[in-house]
Design a protein around this motif. Structure first.
Motif, PDB file in Angstrom:
ATOM      1  N   VAL A 116      96.795  -3.754  90.444  1.00 47.69           N
ATOM      2  CA  VAL A 116      96.257  -2.437  90.357  1.00 47.69           C
ATOM      3  C   VAL A 116      94.845  -2.714  89.931  1.00 47.69           C
ATOM      4  CG1 VAL A 116      96.509  -0.852  89.373  1.00 47.69           C
ATOM      5  CG2 VAL A 116      98.324  -1.377  89.654  1.00 47.69           C
TER       6      VAL A 116
ATOM      7  N   TYR B 169      99.034  -4.992  86.996  1.00 50.16           N
ATOM      8  CA  TYR B 169      99.761  -5.262  88.373  1.00 50.16           C
ATOM      9  C   TYR B 169     100.501  -3.778  87.529  1.00 50.16           C
ATOM     10  CZ  TYR B 169      97.794  -9.592  88.338  1.00 50.16           C
ATOM     11  OH  TYR B 169      96.940 -10.893  89.003  1.00 50.16           O
TER      12      TYR B 169
ATOM     13  N   LYS C  37      92.045   3.797  92.747  1.00 48.21           N
ATOM     14  CA  LYS C  37      90.461   4.189  92.262  1.00 48.21           C
ATOM     15  C   LYS C  37      90.605   5.526  91.904  1.00 48.21           C
ATOM     16  CE  LYS C  37      87.850   1.649  94.408  1.00 48.21           C
ATOM     17  NZ  LYS C  37      86.994   0.036  94.916  1.00 48.21           N
TER      18      LYS C  37
ATOM     19  N   ALA D  67      92.141  -0.631  92.522  1.00 47.22           N
ATOM     20  CA  ALA D  67      92.903  -0.933  93.935  1.00 47.22           C
ATOM     21  C   ALA D  67      92.271   0.105  95.038  1.00 47.22           C
ATOM     22  CB  ALA D  67      94.318  -1.425  94.239  1.00 47.22           C
ATOM     23  N   ASP D  68      92.184   0.356  95.791  1.00 49.97           N
ATOM     24  CA  ASP D  68      91.348   1.528  96.210  1.00 49.97           C
ATOM     25  C   ASP D  68      92.791   2.975  95.855  1.00 49.97           C
ATOM     26  OD1 ASP D  68      90.354   0.020  99.326  1.00 49.97           O
ATOM     27  OD2 ASP D  68      89.836   0.324  97.579  1.00 49.97           O
ATOM     28  N   SER D  69      93.926   2.502  96.201  1.00 50.84           N
ATOM     29  CA  SER D  69      95.273   3.397  95.875  1.00 50.84           C
ATOM     30  C   SER D  69      94.743   4.362  94.266  1.00 50.84           C
ATOM     31  CB  SER D  69      97.101   2.735  95.474  1.00 50.84           C
ATOM     32  OG  SER D  69      96.349   1.641  94.884  1.00 50.84           O
TER      33      SER D  69
ATOM     34  N   GLU E 274      93.453 -12.831  91.581  1.00 51.56           N
ATOM     35  CA  GLU E 274      93.170 -11.877  92.344  1.00 51.56           C
ATOM     36  C   GLU E 274      94.719 -12.256  93.599  1.00 51.56           C
ATOM     37  OE1 GLU E 274      89.143 -12.424  93.566  1.00 51.56           O
ATOM     38  OE2 GLU E 274      88.642 -10.638  92.506  1.00 51.56           O
TER      39      GLU E 274
ATOM     40  N   GLU F 293     102.272  -5.477  93.165  1.00 55.55           N
ATOM     41  CA  GLU F 293     100.854  -5.437  93.830  1.00 55.55           C
ATOM     42  C   GLU F 293      99.515  -5.487  92.819  1.00 55.55           C
ATOM     43  OE1 GLU F 293     100.201  -1.565  96.183  1.00 55.55           O
ATOM     44  OE2 GLU F 293     100.911  -0.473  93.912  1.00 55.55           O
TER      45      GLU F 293
END
Length: 122
Positions: A48, A37, A64, A60-62, A104, A46
């Motif tokens: 990760v 995180y 990837k 996470a998409d940020s 999650e 958040e």
């Protein structure tokens, strides 16, 4: 009492790399999914990346394509390899352990430590 210890943070220029480590006691490690995180100043913590006990990973998409989570069962350690770092990756990074649902949803997690600080300069 189980314990998780994060390490590997530091100051790096944008575009650089760091590898974070999360060392877990055996009682935690052998049964748990693990997650990384981060919490940036003024923002909520958040998720990760996650890795199950069987090695299934998700990020996470940020992050990837830039971050990779892995685990070394011989060392009871989970890693977060961070490449192509950006200033917006600046945060304190934490690891934790539990069921995949707990990881999650960030519920019922017991092993929050001090984290390791990552600072990315532009």
């Amino acid at each position: 009492q189980g314990q998780l210890v994060e390490s590997g943070g530091g100051l790096v220029q944008a575009g650089g790399s760091l590898r974070l480590s999360c060392a877990a006691s055996g009682t935690i490690y052998s049964r748990a999914a693990m997650g990384w995180y981060r919490q940036a100043p003024g923002k909520q913590r958040e998720l990760v990346a996650t890795i199950t006990s069987g090695g299934t990973t998700n990020v996470a998409d940020s992050v990837k394509g830039r971050f990779t989570i892995s685990r070394d069962n011989a060392k009871n350690t989970v890693y977060l390899q961070m490449n192509s770092l950006k200033p917006e990756d600046t945060a304190v990074y934490y690891c934790n352990a539990g069921s995949l649902y707990q990881i999650e949803t960030m519920t019922g997690l017991r092993y929050w430590g001090q984290g390791t600080r990552v600072t990315v300069s532009s």
